[in-house]
Design a protein around this motif. Sequence first.
Motif, PDB file in Angstrom:
ATOM      1  N   ASP A   1     -44.360  67.422 -36.503  1.00  0.00           N
ATOM      2  CA  ASP A   1     -43.911  68.547 -36.908  1.00  0.00           C
ATOM      3  C   ASP A   1     -42.347  68.907 -36.298  1.00  0.00           C
ATOM      4  OD1 ASP A   1     -44.538  69.622 -34.647  1.00  0.00           O
ATOM      5  OD2 ASP A   1     -46.088  71.013 -35.256  1.00  0.00           O
ATOM      6  N   GLY A   2     -42.092  68.222 -35.373  1.00  0.00           N
ATOM      7  CA  GLY A   2     -40.794  68.449 -34.754  1.00  0.00           C
ATOM      8  C   GLY A   2     -40.835  69.514 -33.677  1.00  0.00           C
ATOM      9  N   ASN A   3     -41.974  70.124 -33.391  1.00  0.00           N
ATOM     10  CA  ASN A   3     -41.964  71.596 -32.445  1.00  0.00           C
ATOM     11  C   ASN A   3     -42.214  71.202 -31.322  1.00  0.00           C
ATOM     12  OD1 ASN A   3     -41.398  73.099 -34.652  1.00  0.00           O
ATOM     13  ND2 ASN A   3     -43.856  73.306 -35.175  1.00  0.00           N
ATOM     14  N   THR A   4     -42.839  69.687 -31.004  1.00  0.00           N
ATOM     15  CA  THR A   4     -43.267  69.694 -29.516  1.00  0.00           C
ATOM     16  C   THR A   4     -42.880  68.393 -28.944  1.00  0.00           C
ATOM     17  OG1 THR A   4     -45.282  70.785 -29.796  1.00  0.00           O
ATOM     18  CG2 THR A   4     -45.392  69.748 -28.013  1.00  0.00           C
ATOM     19  N   ILE A   5     -42.412  68.377 -27.769  1.00  0.00           N
ATOM     20  CA  ILE A   5     -42.339  66.958 -27.098  1.00  0.00           C
ATOM     21  C   ILE A   5     -43.491  66.652 -25.877  1.00  0.00           C
ATOM     22  CG2 ILE A   5     -40.511  65.703 -25.534  1.00  0.00           C
ATOM     23  CD1 ILE A   5     -38.448  67.230 -26.627  1.00  0.00           C
ATOM     24  N   GLY A   6     -43.759  65.414 -26.012  1.00  0.00           N
ATOM     25  CA  GLY A   6     -44.702  65.091 -24.944  1.00  0.00           C
ATOM     26  C   GLY A   6     -44.017  64.296 -24.095  1.00  0.00           C
ATOM     27  N   SER A   7     -44.615  64.329 -22.851  1.00  0.00           N
ATOM     28  CA  SER A   7     -43.630  63.332 -21.747  1.00  0.00           C
ATOM     29  C   SER A   7     -44.644  62.941 -20.808  1.00  0.00           C
ATOM     30  CB  SER A   7     -42.463  64.320 -21.022  1.00  0.00           C
ATOM     31  OG  SER A   7     -43.237  65.455 -20.305  1.00  0.00           O
ATOM     32  N   GLY A   8     -44.267  61.840 -20.006  1.00  0.00           N
ATOM     33  CA  GLY A   8     -44.854  61.260 -19.001  1.00  0.00           C
ATOM     34  C   GLY A   8     -44.316  60.493 -18.039  1.00  0.00           C
TER      35      GLY A   8
END
Length: 705
Positions: A215-222
């Motif tokens: 949905d373009g609202n969140t970024i996941g990172s690691g």
Amino acid sequence: MRTHWYLPVLLVIALLDPSRSSAQPNASKVELHVETGHTRAITALAYSPDGRTIASASDDQTIRLWDVTTGTELKSMEGHSDNVKSVMFSPDGKTIASASDDQTIRLWDIDTGAELKQIRGHSGSVNAIAFSPDGTMLGSGSDDGTVRLWDMKTGKELRRFEGHTKPVISLDFSFDGKTIASGSLDRTIRIWNADSGAERRRIDALSYFIDISPDGNTIGSGSDDKIVRLWDIRTGVELKRFTGHSSSIRDIAFSPDGNTVASASDDKTVRLWDPQTGSELKRFDGPGEQFALAFAPDGRTLASGDFQQTIFIWDVKSGSEIKRLGGRSAWVRSIDFSPDSTAIVTGHDDNSVRLWKISGPMEMTRLEGHSSMVASVLFSSDGTMIASGSYDKTVRLWDVESRSAIKVFQGHSRSVYALAFTHDGQYLASGSEDQTIRLWNVSTGTEIKQFGGQSGWVRSVAFDFDDKTLFGGGGDVQAWDVTTGAALKRFGGWVSQMALSPDSKILATGSSDHSILLRDAGSGAELKRLQGHTNDVLSLAFSPDGRVLASGSMDGTLRLWDVSTGAELKRIKAHPFWVNSVRFSRDGRILTSGGADGTIKFWTPETARELATVIPLEAEWVVTTPGGRFDTNKSLDKIEGLHWIVNDEILKPVPLEAFMRHYYEPNLLARVLKCTQEGTCDREFKPLPPIGAINRARPSVAVVR
């Protein structure tokens, strides 16, 4: 499902049933594809938009395509000259893009596997790529710290985003194509306006592997802090963090519906997380470090790729493993001919030593015992013994007749890279990463002497013709008196590899500038410098008469040089990846090479013509010739891992039975080698008919099913 079943059946009948003559004139080209899998770590994965195909990228410099349903390896696409770091399908599924440490982006045709275009411009490794949702642009992130946008039609740079202070590791477009997110080793995530190139936001994330939610609202990172984090893309605020991994995170991915986050880690697990609650939903345990992830378009399955060259397909709902792809072959590190040239021995990354009978019906025996990669193998001068040196720090001695271990020599404190027998076979020298050379009594297994003082890892050792002097190449070149152990001479300059001519007068060494230096073995004086390789030289071998030098390099080429003039005689693109070992047969009429692609190739030194390729699998092997003939020790009534590609239609693999009776040749390698030496190959092998004219066997129930 019925459509998926029906199409392959039509294809098989069209190729196999001679009554369907309309298909025959179109069949003009056939290629035998042996499914070996990757030979180094898998670095990236991507599903095709229809979910039927997986593309995998690897440190073995190839991209491979896999049929998701059958697990068949459809094609290996070769062209990159360094590790491939990223791979993506275009939104329409017609093109594959790949990015590499060779600083290029390459575009490939999905139907044929042909390279369509090279995109150049980055001044460092290209680590990440992403298509815009409409497929008109391609984004890339590089070690040069920039993010760039490219026009897919022209390959021209459209825009450049600057701000990161270290390599850009990951990249993603938002669903509407208006936003680009990039993750960098500078520990920041940056959000860019795709149209203007302006930086919208900087997130100090301590992470560099990223993915944008659907949905373009969140970024996941690691990253290497072992934590998965979720960020609000508009505000840059951290929303959640998931803990559980015990080692660095290598990749992260949202499911297509956004309800699941997947993470891959060096702790050998893939974990699924609920982005709303932060709870761990599933954990998949693999045998190796997990480096790459890709959800299927329907979200039901997840693919992961690991350090051990295997792709796993997991059922997201149940957590069960559905299928494994690849992991069938291992690097060929070293190769040697028996004195009578009726056999070869090879050392492999899967810890095995393999003894091959190449005269008459081919046989392969695995000699097991080493607990790590085998770096060097060697026949004794009488051919009765084989010595092998390994990363497990040991040297092992094998009896050729009984195929059994005789002795284990222990003493080195690090990997053993090099071996040399004295000409009478009474002593064996071994060179090691511990920067020593040790001399062993073959009969008793005892260490006689130790030669130290090398300035680097000892990668090659050689006795002179009368066994009085021992040469070692490790950082520099040194020579010792075998009897007293006294150091005789030292030749300066960094050395990657070394070989001594048969008369012991000339010493060949690989140099730091990728050239080969020919020296007077007595004085060390430079005689000639051979230039042409574009990467480190990994192997050197003189022909038995000393007139020709063969060299194998990280640049994938095998080159032949005139020793007297220094001229390059032949240049062969021998393997798509490193050429680890080259050897002449004892009569000098055959040249063989072993590569990081896991294959063994045979060549004619005079013409540089490829005679045959041996593809070692786990307990099996396949021999192929450039003309398409093949032999195998696989059971012919149940062959897996081989198929035909007709007219470059790589997504339509044709069963082996289609051309079996025309292309299968028992005892192929022995016959090719013999007829090449005798000049009788025209009589030994009948010309193959045009593919379209082959009267193929009628389909059987087993094939149609």
